[in-house]
Structure formats: C-alpha cells, structure tokens
Design a protein around this motif. Structure first.
Motif, mmCIF file in Angstrom:
data_model
loop_
_atom_site.group_PDB
_atom_site.id
_atom_site.type_symbol
_atom_site.label_atom_id
_atom_site.label_comp_id
_atom_site.label_asym_id
_atom_site.label_seq_id
_atom_site.Cartn_x
_atom_site.Cartn_y
_atom_site.Cartn_z
ATOM 1 N N ARG A 1 39.073 51.660 27.427
ATOM 2 C CA ARG A 1 38.570 50.523 28.205
ATOM 3 C C ARG A 1 38.590 49.283 27.310
ATOM 4 O O ARG A 1 39.647 48.935 26.815
ATOM 5 N N LEU A 2 37.476 48.660 27.010
ATOM 6 C CA LEU A 2 37.540 47.410 26.236
ATOM 7 C C LEU A 2 36.935 47.534 24.849
ATOM 8 O O LEU A 2 36.648 46.525 24.206
ATOM 9 N N GLU A 3 36.776 48.764 24.376
ATOM 10 C CA GLU A 3 36.109 48.956 23.077
ATOM 11 C C GLU A 3 36.784 48.200 21.937
ATOM 12 O O GLU A 3 36.127 47.678 21.054
ATOM 13 N N THR A 4 38.119 48.144 21.959
ATOM 14 C CA THR A 4 38.840 47.485 20.865
ATOM 15 C C THR A 4 39.264 46.061 21.236
ATOM 16 O O THR A 4 40.096 45.476 20.550
ATOM 17 N N ARG A 5 38.715 45.535 22.334
ATOM 18 C CA ARG A 5 39.106 44.189 22.775
ATOM 19 C C ARG A 5 37.859 43.324 23.000
ATOM 20 O O ARG A 5 37.456 43.067 24.136
ATOM 21 N N PRO A 6 37.251 42.871 21.899
ATOM 22 C CA PRO A 6 35.968 42.165 22.026
ATOM 23 C C PRO A 6 36.057 40.869 22.820
ATOM 24 O O PRO A 6 35.104 40.519 23.539
ATOM 25 N N PHE A 7 37.176 40.127 22.723
ATOM 26 C CA PHE A 7 37.256 38.856 23.453
ATOM 27 C C PHE A 7 37.336 39.100 24.956
ATOM 28 O O PHE A 7 36.677 38.435 25.757
ATOM 29 N N THR A 8 38.172 40.070 25.324
ATOM 30 C CA THR A 8 38.272 40.401 26.754
ATOM 31 C C THR A 8 36.923 40.907 27.260
ATOM 32 O O THR A 8 36.465 40.529 28.345
ATOM 33 N N ARG A 9 36.286 41.740 26.440
ATOM 34 C CA ARG A 9 34.982 42.287 26.849
ATOM 35 C C ARG A 9 33.990 41.147 27.094
ATOM 36 O O ARG A 9 33.250 41.150 28.074
ATOM 37 N N ALA A 10 34.014 40.143 26.210
ATOM 38 C CA ALA A 10 33.086 39.017 26.351
ATOM 39 C C ALA A 10 33.335 38.279 27.665
ATOM 40 O O ALA A 10 32.391 37.925 28.390
ATOM 41 N N MET A 11 34.603 38.058 27.991
ATOM 42 C CA MET A 11 34.905 37.305 29.212
ATOM 43 C C MET A 11 34.611 38.136 30.465
ATOM 44 O O MET A 11 34.099 37.617 31.462
ATOM 45 N N VAL A 12 34.943 39.418 30.415
ATOM 46 C CA VAL A 12 34.703 40.264 31.591
ATOM 47 C C VAL A 12 33.195 40.412 31.819
ATOM 48 O O VAL A 12 32.718 40.367 32.963
ATOM 49 N N THR A 13 32.442 40.541 30.744
ATOM 50 C CA THR A 13 30.988 40.673 30.868
ATOM 51 C C THR A 13 30.379 39.385 31.435
ATOM 52 O O THR A 13 29.505 39.426 32.307
ATOM 53 N N THR A 14 30.871 38.250 30.942
ATOM 54 C CA THR A 14 30.377 36.957 31.448
ATOM 55 C C THR A 14 30.730 36.784 32.918
ATOM 56 O O THR A 14 29.901 36.365 33.738
ATOM 57 N N PHE A 15 31.983 37.126 33.244
ATOM 58 C CA PHE A 15 32.434 37.071 34.644
ATOM 59 C C PHE A 15 31.498 37.900 35.526
ATOM 60 O O PHE A 15 31.021 37.426 36.569
ATOM 61 N N ALA A 16 31.219 39.125 35.103
ATOM 62 C CA ALA A 16 30.384 40.018 35.930
ATOM 63 C C ALA A 16 28.982 39.431 36.101
ATOM 64 O O ALA A 16 28.407 39.478 37.204
ATOM 65 N N GLU A 17 28.456 38.853 35.032
ATOM 66 C CA GLU A 17 27.106 38.262 35.125
ATOM 67 C C GLU A 17 27.103 37.121 36.149
ATOM 68 O O GLU A 17 26.186 37.000 36.966
ATOM 69 N N LEU A 18 28.151 36.291 36.117
ATOM 70 C CA LEU A 18 28.207 35.151 37.042
ATOM 71 C C LEU A 18 28.430 35.616 38.480
ATOM 72 O O LEU A 18 27.893 35.021 39.424
ATOM 73 N N VAL A 19 29.233 36.666 38.652
ATOM 74 C CA VAL A 19 29.417 37.190 40.017
ATOM 75 C C VAL A 19 28.081 37.745 40.526
ATOM 76 O O VAL A 19 27.685 37.482 41.670
ATOM 77 N N ARG A 20 27.384 38.491 39.675
ATOM 78 C CA ARG A 20 26.080 39.037 40.108
ATOM 79 C C ARG A 20 25.159 37.902 40.542
ATOM 80 O O ARG A 20 24.424 38.020 41.519
ATOM 81 N N ALA A 21 25.228 36.785 39.839
ATOM 82 C CA ALA A 21 24.341 35.660 40.155
ATOM 83 C C ALA A 21 24.657 35.037 41.517
ATOM 84 O O ALA A 21 23.803 34.368 42.103
ATOM 85 N N THR A 22 25.866 35.245 42.028
ATOM 86 C CA THR A 22 26.189 34.691 43.362
ATOM 87 C C THR A 22 25.515 35.509 44.468
ATOM 88 O O THR A 22 25.433 35.061 45.611
ATOM 89 N N GLY A 23 25.116 36.742 44.138
ATOM 90 C CA GLY A 23 24.513 37.613 45.147
ATOM 91 C C GLY A 23 25.535 38.394 45.947
ATOM 92 O O GLY A 23 25.173 39.250 46.753
ATOM 93 N N ASN A 24 26.814 38.110 45.756
ATOM 94 C CA ASN A 24 27.879 38.849 46.445
ATOM 95 C C ASN A 24 28.630 39.675 45.396
ATOM 96 O O ASN A 24 29.444 39.144 44.646
ATOM 97 N N LEU A 25 28.347 40.979 45.373
ATOM 98 C CA LEU A 25 28.863 41.825 44.291
ATOM 99 C C LEU A 25 30.281 42.324 44.547
ATOM 100 O O LEU A 25 30.922 42.897 43.658
ATOM 101 N N ARG A 26 30.782 42.121 45.744
ATOM 102 C CA ARG A 26 32.093 42.693 46.089
ATOM 103 C C ARG A 26 33.193 41.995 45.281
ATOM 104 O O ARG A 26 33.364 40.773 45.367
ATOM 105 N N THR A 27 33.927 42.785 44.520
ATOM 106 C CA THR A 27 34.877 42.227 43.561
ATOM 107 C C THR A 27 36.173 43.028 43.553
ATOM 108 O O THR A 27 36.149 44.262 43.485
ATOM 109 N N ALA A 28 37.292 42.319 43.612
ATOM 110 C CA ALA A 28 38.602 42.975 43.598
ATOM 111 C C ALA A 28 39.224 42.885 42.211
ATOM 112 O O ALA A 28 39.236 41.816 41.600
#
Ligand SMILES: C[S@@+](CC[C@H](N)C(=O)[O-])C[C@H]1O[C@@H](n2cnc3c(N)ncnc32)[C@H](O)[C@@H]1O
Length: 209
Positions: free
Chosen positions: A26-53
């Motif tokens: 998964r993203l264990e060896t990709r810290p930059f991607t992990r940072a962006m994907v984690t941030t993305f997920a946090e911002l999507v959660r904040a919209t209240g609409n969790l459905r994500t493609a």
C-alpha cells in the motif's frame, strides 16, 4: 472504445500480478503520497459525504487505503483483469469495470474522487473531457486528488511508460485544466521520483467550486 483505451486495457490486463506485487505494501514506502491521500480523506470526511471513487483503481490497493481512512470507497477501472484482482484482494469492497470517459455514477453524488496516475495514458486533448466527467459526479465542495508525472516546459511530453505510452504534464497546465472543469487547486506537492524514470511526482488537491 477508442483505440488508445483498448491498448491501455490490454496492456494492464497483461501485468496485473506484477503490478499488484509492486504496490502490495500500500503506501508504507511512499510517505508523500500517504500524506496527500490522508489529507484528502480528512477533507472529504469534513464534507459529510463519504462516497469516494478511486478512478483507474488498478489492483485496488488505494481503494482499500481510502476505506481504512473511513471513506465509503469504491474502485472503477478499464481493465477487467485489474477489477477481478481487486475483487479477490478486497472482497468486502466494490469494484466495477468502467471507463473514466463515461462514469457509471449519478451527477453530484460523490464527496471525493481519487485519480492516482490513472490519467497518465490519456492523450492530452482528451483530458478536459475526463476532468469534466469527474466534476460532474462530484457534489459541490467535493474534493479531487490527482497524481501524475510532472515535467518542465509548456507542453505535455509523451514517453515510453513500461506498460503503455504515457504523458508527463507541466503542473501549471494541469492545474489550468482542472480550473477549466470548475476544480480549483488549493494544494500541490511535488517530490523526487519514486522510480528511476526521472520525472517529478505531482499531487494536486482541488475542490469543486
Ligand atoms: C498507472 S495505473 C494506476 C493504478 C492505481 N491508481 C495506482 O495508483 O496504482 C493506471 C490505471 O488506470 C486504468 N485506466 C487507464 N485509462 C483508463 C480509463 N480511460 N478509464 C478507466 N481506467 C483507466 C488502467 O487500467 C490502470 O489500472
């Protein structure tokens, strides 16, 4: 289906096991991607609409990461063999065959879209239509995280990707195309390549206006 899509589908159908093994951690060896994907997920959660493609999900590893980050994530891909692999690897998640050119998703349905190196094979002239399709399925305020190979200079550059020919993009040009689809870029991360290919890796986070 356009000839280049057919070529991309056949190419990815032929490399499923190898490709999946390259991303098995998964993203264990990709810290930059992990940072962006984690941030993305946090911002999507904040919209209240969790459905994500997860578009062009390949073997489904990032769909699983999004699920672990508490999103209601599903994966779509052109390649039937990739979709079959993703279903086997992640039986509790949903994966379907679909083209990014015509997403089987209702208008304004999603809180998030992840397009992780999935538009790299798209001929530059077709990218605006793909981005418009992604904007169509996002709810207002929804987020997109797009990742691609970045290049200097004014124009995209075609190169011989190991699977099938691909394009690297000037970051500003890509951001302009996102803006043209109503997607305002508010964060960019560029970093040295994870591979020997030489292009920088680029991640843009944008929000549907
Ligand atoms: C470089 S791989 C990226 C896979 C995964 N997102 C990742 O980051 O590992 C590109 C993926 O996009 C898919 N793809 C390419 N063009 C597509 C299209 N027009 N519609 C749907 N999937 C597409 C390919 O089949 C392939 O699985």
């Amino acid at each position: 289906m356009a000839e280049h899509q057919d070529r991309t589908r056949t190419a990815y159908d032929g490399v499923v096991e190898l490709y999946a093994s390259m991303f098995a951690d998964r993203l264990e060896t990709r810290p930059f991607t992990r940072a962006m994907v984690t941030t993305f997920a946090e911002l999507v959660r904040a919209t209240g609409n969790l459905r994500t493609a997860d578009l062009g999900c390949g073997p489904g590893h990032l769909t699983a990461v999004l699920h672990d980050l508490e999103l209601d994530a599903f994966g779509l891909d052109l390649s039937p063999a990739m979709v079959a692999h993703a279903r086997r690897a992640h039986p509790s998640l949903r994966f379907d065959e679909a083209r990014m050119e015509a997403l089987p998703v209702e208008d304004r349905a999603l809180g998030g879209v992840l397009a992780h190196y999935s538009m790299i094979h798209t001929p530059p002239g077709e990218l605006p239509a793909l981005l418009a399709e992604q904007a169509r399925v996002l709810a207002p305020g929804g987020l997109i995280l797009v990742s691609f190979f970045a290049t200097d200079g004014p124009e995209p550059v075609r190169f011989d990707h190991k699977v099938t020919p691909a394009y690297s993009w000037p970051v500003d040009r890509f951001a302009e195309l996102l803006a043209g689809a109503g997607l305002a870029t508010f964060a960019r991360l560029l970093h040295d390549p994870a591979s020997e290919r030489g292009f920088l890796d680029a991640h843009l986070l944008a929000r549907l206006q």
